[in-house]
Design a protein around this motif. Structure first.
Motif, PDB file in Angstrom:
ATOM      1  N   VAL A 224     -46.351  60.694 -11.017  1.00 50.54           N
ATOM      2  CA  VAL A 224     -46.579  59.819  -9.871  1.00 50.54           C
ATOM      3  C   VAL A 224     -46.667  60.835  -8.869  1.00 50.54           C
ATOM      4  N   LEU A 225     -46.034  61.898  -8.684  1.00 51.66           N
ATOM      5  CA  LEU A 225     -46.383  62.828  -7.542  1.00 51.66           C
ATOM      6  C   LEU A 225     -47.668  63.433  -7.725  1.00 51.66           C
ATOM      7  N   SER A 226     -48.156  63.608  -8.854  1.00 55.01           N
ATOM      8  CA  SER A 226     -49.463  64.238  -9.188  1.00 55.01           C
ATOM      9  C   SER A 226     -50.554  63.260  -8.638  1.00 55.01           C
ATOM     10  N   VAL A 227     -50.483  61.827  -9.065  1.00 51.02           N
ATOM     11  CA  VAL A 227     -51.377  61.001  -8.789  1.00 51.02           C
ATOM     12  C   VAL A 227     -51.646  60.865  -7.194  1.00 51.02           C
ATOM     13  N   VAL A 228     -50.444  60.951  -6.427  1.00 46.91           N
ATOM     14  CA  VAL A 228     -50.491  60.921  -4.946  1.00 46.91           C
ATOM     15  C   VAL A 228     -51.330  62.076  -4.489  1.00 46.91           C
ATOM     16  N   GLY A 229     -51.047  63.318  -5.152  1.00 46.40           N
ATOM     17  CA  GLY A 229     -51.931  64.445  -4.882  1.00 46.40           C
ATOM     18  C   GLY A 229     -53.278  64.193  -5.050  1.00 46.40           C
ATOM     19  N   TYR A 230     -53.888  64.040  -6.275  1.00 48.48           N
ATOM     20  CA  TYR A 230     -54.875  63.649  -6.778  1.00 48.48           C
ATOM     21  C   TYR A 230     -55.651  62.752  -5.980  1.00 48.48           C
ATOM     22  N   SER A 231     -55.044  61.632  -5.712  1.00 52.58           N
ATOM     23  CA  SER A 231     -55.571  60.565  -4.930  1.00 52.58           C
ATOM     24  C   SER A 231     -56.137  60.788  -3.610  1.00 52.58           C
ATOM     25  N   ILE A 232     -55.235  61.638  -2.658  1.00 47.11           N
ATOM     26  CA  ILE A 232     -55.464  61.922  -1.431  1.00 47.11           C
ATOM     27  C   ILE A 232     -56.783  63.248  -1.355  1.00 47.11           C
ATOM     28  N   ASN A 233     -56.883  64.046  -2.613  1.00 48.86           N
ATOM     29  CA  ASN A 233     -57.719  64.955  -2.561  1.00 48.86           C
ATOM     30  C   ASN A 233     -59.208  64.203  -2.512  1.00 48.86           C
ATOM     31  N   ASP A 234     -59.445  63.197  -3.331  1.00 46.15           N
ATOM     32  CA  ASP A 234     -60.694  62.382  -3.394  1.00 46.15           C
ATOM     33  C   ASP A 234     -61.041  61.865  -1.836  1.00 46.15           C
ATOM     34  N   LYS A 235     -59.920  61.126  -1.235  1.00 48.64           N
ATOM     35  CA  LYS A 235     -60.050  60.581   0.101  1.00 48.64           C
ATOM     36  C   LYS A 235     -60.580  61.738   1.038  1.00 48.64           C
ATOM     37  N   VAL A 236     -60.072  62.677   0.813  1.00 49.17           N
ATOM     38  CA  VAL A 236     -60.205  63.813   2.036  1.00 49.17           C
ATOM     39  C   VAL A 236     -61.772  64.266   1.763  1.00 49.17           C
ATOM     40  N   VAL A 237     -62.387  64.134   0.474  1.00 50.93           N
ATOM     41  CA  VAL A 237     -63.671  64.540   0.628  1.00 50.93           C
ATOM     42  C   VAL A 237     -64.726  63.386   1.180  1.00 50.93           C
ATOM     43  N   VAL A 238     -64.326  62.300   0.835  1.00 53.38           N
ATOM     44  CA  VAL A 238     -65.235  61.202   1.354  1.00 53.38           C
ATOM     45  C   VAL A 238     -64.848  60.988   2.847  1.00 53.38           C
ATOM     46  N   PHE A 239     -63.807  61.182   3.530  1.00 54.01           N
ATOM     47  CA  PHE A 239     -63.591  61.125   5.011  1.00 54.01           C
ATOM     48  C   PHE A 239     -64.352  62.489   5.540  1.00 54.01           C
ATOM     49  N   ASP A 240     -64.285  63.228   4.901  1.00 53.18           N
ATOM     50  CA  ASP A 240     -65.021  64.684   5.336  1.00 53.18           C
ATOM     51  C   ASP A 240     -66.397  64.359   5.460  1.00 53.18           C
ATOM     52  N   ARG A 241     -67.013  63.623   4.713  1.00 48.64           N
ATOM     53  CA  ARG A 241     -68.583  63.233   4.552  1.00 48.64           C
ATOM     54  C   ARG A 241     -68.837  62.111   5.749  1.00 48.64           C
ATOM     55  N   VAL A 242     -67.508  61.333   5.922  1.00 48.08           N
ATOM     56  CA  VAL A 242     -67.713  60.456   6.862  1.00 48.08           C
ATOM     57  C   VAL A 242     -68.127  60.917   8.334  1.00 48.08           C
ATOM     58  N   ARG A 243     -67.157  61.900   8.774  1.00 48.26           N
ATOM     59  CA  ARG A 243     -67.221  62.772   9.688  1.00 48.26           C
ATOM     60  C   ARG A 243     -68.350  63.565   9.870  1.00 48.26           C
ATOM     61  N   GLU A 244     -68.675  64.107   8.790  1.00 43.01           N
ATOM     62  CA  GLU A 244     -70.259  64.951   8.714  1.00 43.01           C
ATOM     63  C   GLU A 244     -71.215  63.992   9.245  1.00 43.01           C
ATOM     64  N   ILE A 245     -71.451  62.865   8.483  1.00 46.47           N
ATOM     65  CA  ILE A 245     -72.625  62.082   9.118  1.00 46.47           C
ATOM     66  C   ILE A 245     -72.430  61.341  10.226  1.00 46.47           C
ATOM     67  N   PHE A 246     -71.274  61.017  10.856  1.00 46.80           N
ATOM     68  CA  PHE A 246     -71.238  60.620  11.925  1.00 46.80           C
ATOM     69  C   PHE A 246     -71.718  61.722  13.074  1.00 46.80           C
ATOM     70  N   ARG A 247     -71.469  62.792  12.902  1.00 50.46           N
ATOM     71  CA  ARG A 247     -71.571  63.712  14.019  1.00 50.46           C
ATOM     72  C   ARG A 247     -73.091  64.048  13.898  1.00 50.46           C
ATOM     73  N   SER A 248     -73.482  64.183  12.620  1.00 55.08           N
ATOM     74  CA  SER A 248     -75.109  64.609  12.648  1.00 55.08           C
ATOM     75  C   SER A 248     -75.991  63.408  12.774  1.00 55.08           C
ATOM     76  N   SER A 249     -75.802  62.214  12.793  1.00 53.64           N
ATOM     77  CA  SER A 249     -76.472  60.870  13.205  1.00 53.64           C
ATOM     78  C   SER A 249     -76.528  60.554  14.562  1.00 53.64           C
ATOM     79  N   ARG A 250     -77.826  60.769  15.190  1.00 53.16           N
ATOM     80  CA  ARG A 250     -78.186  60.251  16.401  1.00 53.16           C
ATOM     81  C   ARG A 250     -77.939  58.741  16.510  1.00 53.16           C
ATOM     82  N   LYS A 251     -78.075  57.864  15.511  1.00 50.43           N
ATOM     83  CA  LYS A 251     -77.788  56.508  15.546  1.00 50.43           C
ATOM     84  C   LYS A 251     -77.223  55.991  14.142  1.00 50.43           C
ATOM     85  N   GLY A 252     -76.710  55.024  14.233  1.00 46.43           N
ATOM     86  CA  GLY A 252     -76.181  54.488  12.897  1.00 46.43           C
ATOM     87  C   GLY A 252     -74.869  53.743  13.281  1.00 46.43           C
ATOM     88  N   GLU A 253     -74.687  52.635  12.582  1.00 44.03           N
ATOM     89  CA  GLU A 253     -73.656  51.833  12.988  1.00 44.03           C
ATOM     90  C   GLU A 253     -72.555  52.438  11.805  1.00 44.03           C
TER      91      GLU A 253
END
Length: 341
Positions: A224-253
């Protein structure tokens, strides 16, 4: 290697409302299962008898388990003590058809003044432990006459209760630490979305495991503890891509950018889930009874975590109102920075 092309633009966010409703229903059902039906705690949490056996010649764990099952002790847990001749056997008293209530019976008030009487529950507990040890030895000697008992001890349920409490504290501590880290690394909306995803993944994983009617032991808690760690690892990757695209895009909702983030990380998400499943799947299918629960919970958690990264975490971000202004780097002219020493 890409399973999905980088220009893929599947509209995952269009499913955000149904997916959030389904997730809420699954979480409620999991809570009902966990607190209604309850988990079948193993001897690690419930207490029981620990027996150490010794053979004159080497013995196999599978043969010992088969001998115990033939003797009616189907729930016994067998582990090696480091050699091929010494093993520990853990078993609940009720599984051996012997009650152990006398071992933990509360002492009457009247017995406090009589030392001889107060010693009776302890003696009774020892007797019950000896009976279980004798039953185990009898089952083992059917197939191997060189089996002998080195020692036997009774583990009270108070120890198991302490383990349950410490396990719950560990899970809460991990989730809180993740929230603090993401709050510092990204922005509070990401922290809230991540913690909501962790609670979602943990509840559903434990709820599905409870439906299997398997014993919840220490390896299961570790999973169960390993699942918590594994799950957040994937979320961080997606969140980091969200931040990257937000910062590099001039426009976009935000709707469009969240969709692009999911699509651009889809190959990585699926490939990571598949490769990790191969490893933990091996533990489940060929790891033996001691590792089956760990492998099963990890397999469930990987599937749930992968789906929540796509259909739960980002919809929560959109619902919280994430925007480009929240993710842009702070300039030196920022009044908040100017006030800092």
């Amino acid at each position: 290697m890409e399973l999905f092309k980088s220009e893929t633009n599947f509209d995952f966010m269009a499913w955000r409302k149904p997916s959030l409703v389904i997730s809420a229903i699954l979480c409620l059902l999991s809570l009902a299962i966990i607190f209604g039906r309850g988990l079948d705690y193993s001897m690690d949490f419930e207490g029981g008898v620990m027996i150490e056996v010794k053979y004159e010649k080497s013995a196999e764990i599978a043969d010992i388990r088969n001998a115990l099952e033939a003797g009616g002790l189907k729930s016994a847990v067998v582990q090696s003590l480091g050699t091929a001749t010494e093993y520990s056997i853990r078993i609940k008293p009720e599984d051996a058809h012997v009650g152990a209530a006398a071992a933990e019976a509360p002492k009457p008030e009247a017995d406090k003044a009589a030392p001889a009487e107060a010693a009776k529950p302890e003696s009774a507990g020892k007797t019950e432990t000896d009976k279980i040890a004798a039953e185990v030895l009898k089952a083992l000697k059917v197939s191997r006459a060189d089996a002998s008992i080195k020692r036997s001890d009774f583990v009270g349920s108070s120890v198991g209760e302490e383990l349950r409490e410490q396990g719950l504290v560990a899970v809460l501590f991990v989730i809180l630490g993740i929230m603090v880290y993401l709050w510092m690394r990204f922005e509070w909306r990401f922290a809230v979305a991540a913690v909501a995803s962790e609670i979602h993944d943990t509840l559903i994983t434990v709820g599905i495991f409870a439906l299997t009617a398997r014993e919840f032991d220490l390896p299961a808690l570790a999973a169960v503890l390993s699942v918590v760690g594994y799950s957040i690892n994937d979320k961080v990757v997606v969140f980091d891509r969200v931040r990257e695209i937000f910062r590099s895009s001039r426009k976009g909702e935000p709707y469009e950018i969240l969709n692009r983030s999911i699509n651009s990380t889809m190959s990585r998400t699926i490939m990571t889930g598949l490769t990790t499943s191969l490893a933990v799947g091996t533990l489940y299918f060929v790891g033996g009874p001691a590792l089956e629960n760990f492998g099963l919970i990890m397999l469930i958690g990987i599937a749930v975590g992968t789906l929540s990264s796509i259909f739960f975490a980002n919809p929560i971000l959109l619902w919280l109102g994430v925007s480009k202004q929240d993710l842009m780097p702070r300039s030196k002219e920022d009044p908040e920075l100017a006030r800092r020493p």
